[in-house]
Design a protein around this motif. Sequence first.
Motif, mmCIF file in Angstrom:
data_model
loop_
_atom_site.group_PDB
_atom_site.id
_atom_site.type_symbol
_atom_site.label_atom_id
_atom_site.label_comp_id
_atom_site.label_asym_id
_atom_site.label_seq_id
_atom_site.Cartn_x
_atom_site.Cartn_y
_atom_site.Cartn_z
ATOM 1 N N ASP A 1 0.821 -1.213 0.000
ATOM 2 C CA ASP A 1 0.000 0.000 0.000
ATOM 3 C C ASP A 1 0.856 1.265 0.000
ATOM 4 O O ASP A 1 0.323 2.377 -0.101
ATOM 5 C CB ASP A 1 -0.918 0.028 1.224
ATOM 6 N N THR A 2 2.156 1.111 0.115
ATOM 7 C CA THR A 2 3.061 2.263 0.090
ATOM 8 C C THR A 2 2.934 2.998 -1.234
ATOM 9 O O THR A 2 3.118 2.401 -2.302
ATOM 10 C CB THR A 2 4.507 1.810 0.316
ATOM 11 N N ALA A 3 2.613 4.282 -1.158
ATOM 12 C CA ALA A 3 2.376 5.079 -2.367
ATOM 13 C C ALA A 3 2.077 6.517 -1.960
ATOM 14 O O ALA A 3 1.906 6.816 -0.778
ATOM 15 C CB ALA A 3 1.196 4.518 -3.153
ATOM 16 N N VAL A 4 2.022 7.370 -2.960
ATOM 17 C CA VAL A 4 1.474 8.713 -2.773
ATOM 18 C C VAL A 4 0.002 8.642 -3.145
ATOM 19 O O VAL A 4 -0.344 8.140 -4.215
ATOM 20 C CB VAL A 4 2.198 9.755 -3.639
ATOM 21 N N TYR A 5 -0.851 9.140 -2.254
ATOM 22 C CA TYR A 5 -2.297 9.044 -2.426
ATOM 23 C C TYR A 5 -2.869 10.395 -2.841
ATOM 24 O O TYR A 5 -2.513 11.440 -2.268
ATOM 25 C CB TYR A 5 -2.948 8.566 -1.134
ATOM 26 N N TYR A 6 -3.762 10.368 -3.827
ATOM 27 C CA TYR A 6 -4.381 11.552 -4.387
ATOM 28 C C TYR A 6 -5.901 11.385 -4.410
ATOM 29 O O TYR A 6 -6.413 10.276 -4.511
ATOM 30 C CB TYR A 6 -3.931 11.762 -5.832
ATOM 31 N N CYS A 7 -6.596 12.504 -4.378
ATOM 32 C CA CYS A 7 -8.033 12.481 -4.623
ATOM 33 C C CYS A 7 -8.334 13.326 -5.845
ATOM 34 O O CYS A 7 -7.522 14.165 -6.269
ATOM 35 C CB CYS A 7 -8.801 13.022 -3.422
ATOM 36 N N ASN A 8 -9.491 13.111 -6.444
ATOM 37 C CA ASN A 8 -9.933 13.936 -7.551
ATOM 38 C C ASN A 8 -11.392 13.655 -7.840
ATOM 39 O O ASN A 8 -11.945 12.642 -7.407
ATOM 40 C CB ASN A 8 -9.096 13.681 -8.810
ATOM 41 N N SER A 9 -11.992 14.559 -8.564
ATOM 42 C CA SER A 9 -13.346 14.345 -9.043
ATOM 43 C C SER A 9 -13.322 13.297 -10.158
ATOM 44 O O SER A 9 -12.440 13.324 -11.018
ATOM 45 C CB SER A 9 -13.913 15.651 -9.576
ATOM 46 N N VAL A 10 -14.265 12.411 -10.139
ATOM 47 C CA VAL A 10 -14.407 11.437 -11.213
ATOM 48 C C VAL A 10 -15.023 12.098 -12.437
ATOM 49 O O VAL A 10 -14.700 11.762 -13.572
ATOM 50 C CB VAL A 10 -15.276 10.263 -10.745
ATOM 51 N N ASP A 11 -15.910 13.039 -12.216
ATOM 52 C CA ASP A 11 -16.698 13.624 -13.302
ATOM 53 C C ASP A 11 -15.954 14.707 -14.070
ATOM 54 O O ASP A 11 -16.152 14.863 -15.267
ATOM 55 C CB ASP A 11 -17.984 14.216 -12.734
ATOM 56 N N VAL A 12 -15.138 15.485 -13.391
ATOM 57 C CA VAL A 12 -14.548 16.673 -14.009
ATOM 58 C C VAL A 12 -13.058 16.514 -14.260
ATOM 59 O O VAL A 12 -12.565 16.909 -15.285
ATOM 60 C CB VAL A 12 -14.788 17.915 -13.121
ATOM 61 N N GLY A 13 -12.324 15.948 -13.337
ATOM 62 C CA GLY A 13 -10.876 15.864 -13.502
ATOM 63 C C GLY A 13 -10.220 17.183 -13.198
ATOM 64 O O GLY A 13 -9.693 17.864 -14.091
ATOM 65 N N TRP A 14 -10.220 17.572 -11.922
ATOM 66 C CA TRP A 14 -9.596 18.828 -11.521
ATOM 67 C C TRP A 14 -8.076 18.706 -11.505
ATOM 68 O O TRP A 14 -7.541 17.592 -11.592
ATOM 69 C CB TRP A 14 -10.089 19.207 -10.119
ATOM 70 N N PRO A 15 -7.365 19.833 -11.395
ATOM 71 C CA PRO A 15 -5.901 19.738 -11.278
ATOM 72 C C PRO A 15 -5.507 18.898 -10.066
ATOM 73 O O PRO A 15 -6.093 19.038 -8.991
ATOM 74 C CB PRO A 15 -5.478 21.206 -11.095
ATOM 75 N N TRP A 16 -4.532 18.049 -10.249
ATOM 76 C CA TRP A 16 -4.103 17.170 -9.171
ATOM 77 C C TRP A 16 -3.427 17.961 -8.044
ATOM 78 O O TRP A 16 -2.701 18.921 -8.287
ATOM 79 C CB TRP A 16 -3.132 16.119 -9.697
#
Length: 115
Positions: free
Chosen positions: A90-105
């Motif tokens: 599970d070691t990683a960098v974790y990100y969130c984002n909108s599924v519908d729009v794709g905002w800047p990371w």
Amino acid sequence: QVQLVESGGGLVQTGGSLRLSCAASGSISFSRNAMAWYRRAPGKQREFIARITSGGFTLYDASVKGRFTISRDNAKNAVYLQMSSLKPEDTAVYYCNSVDVGWPWGQGTQVTVSS
């Protein structure tokens, strides 16, 4: 300009738990968007791990199902990822984002699981 800020990562031992948070700001209709968590492990591409619809329905990748729980608080424009029974993979960098729009990371939050 939409901004995503992830937090809550850290170093944890195998079997441990962490709770990640993602705060969204800017001119957005957060509550209308399905949101997702992704991660990028060293040397690998970013991958999907969990999503939650505006109505609260959830979907998980098989690698995390039963161990991770995604949730959201529309009043706070926030999405969360409760992670349990963590494994070194599970070691990683974790990100969130909108599924519908794709905002800047955002910058992501580092999770490191030691064996």
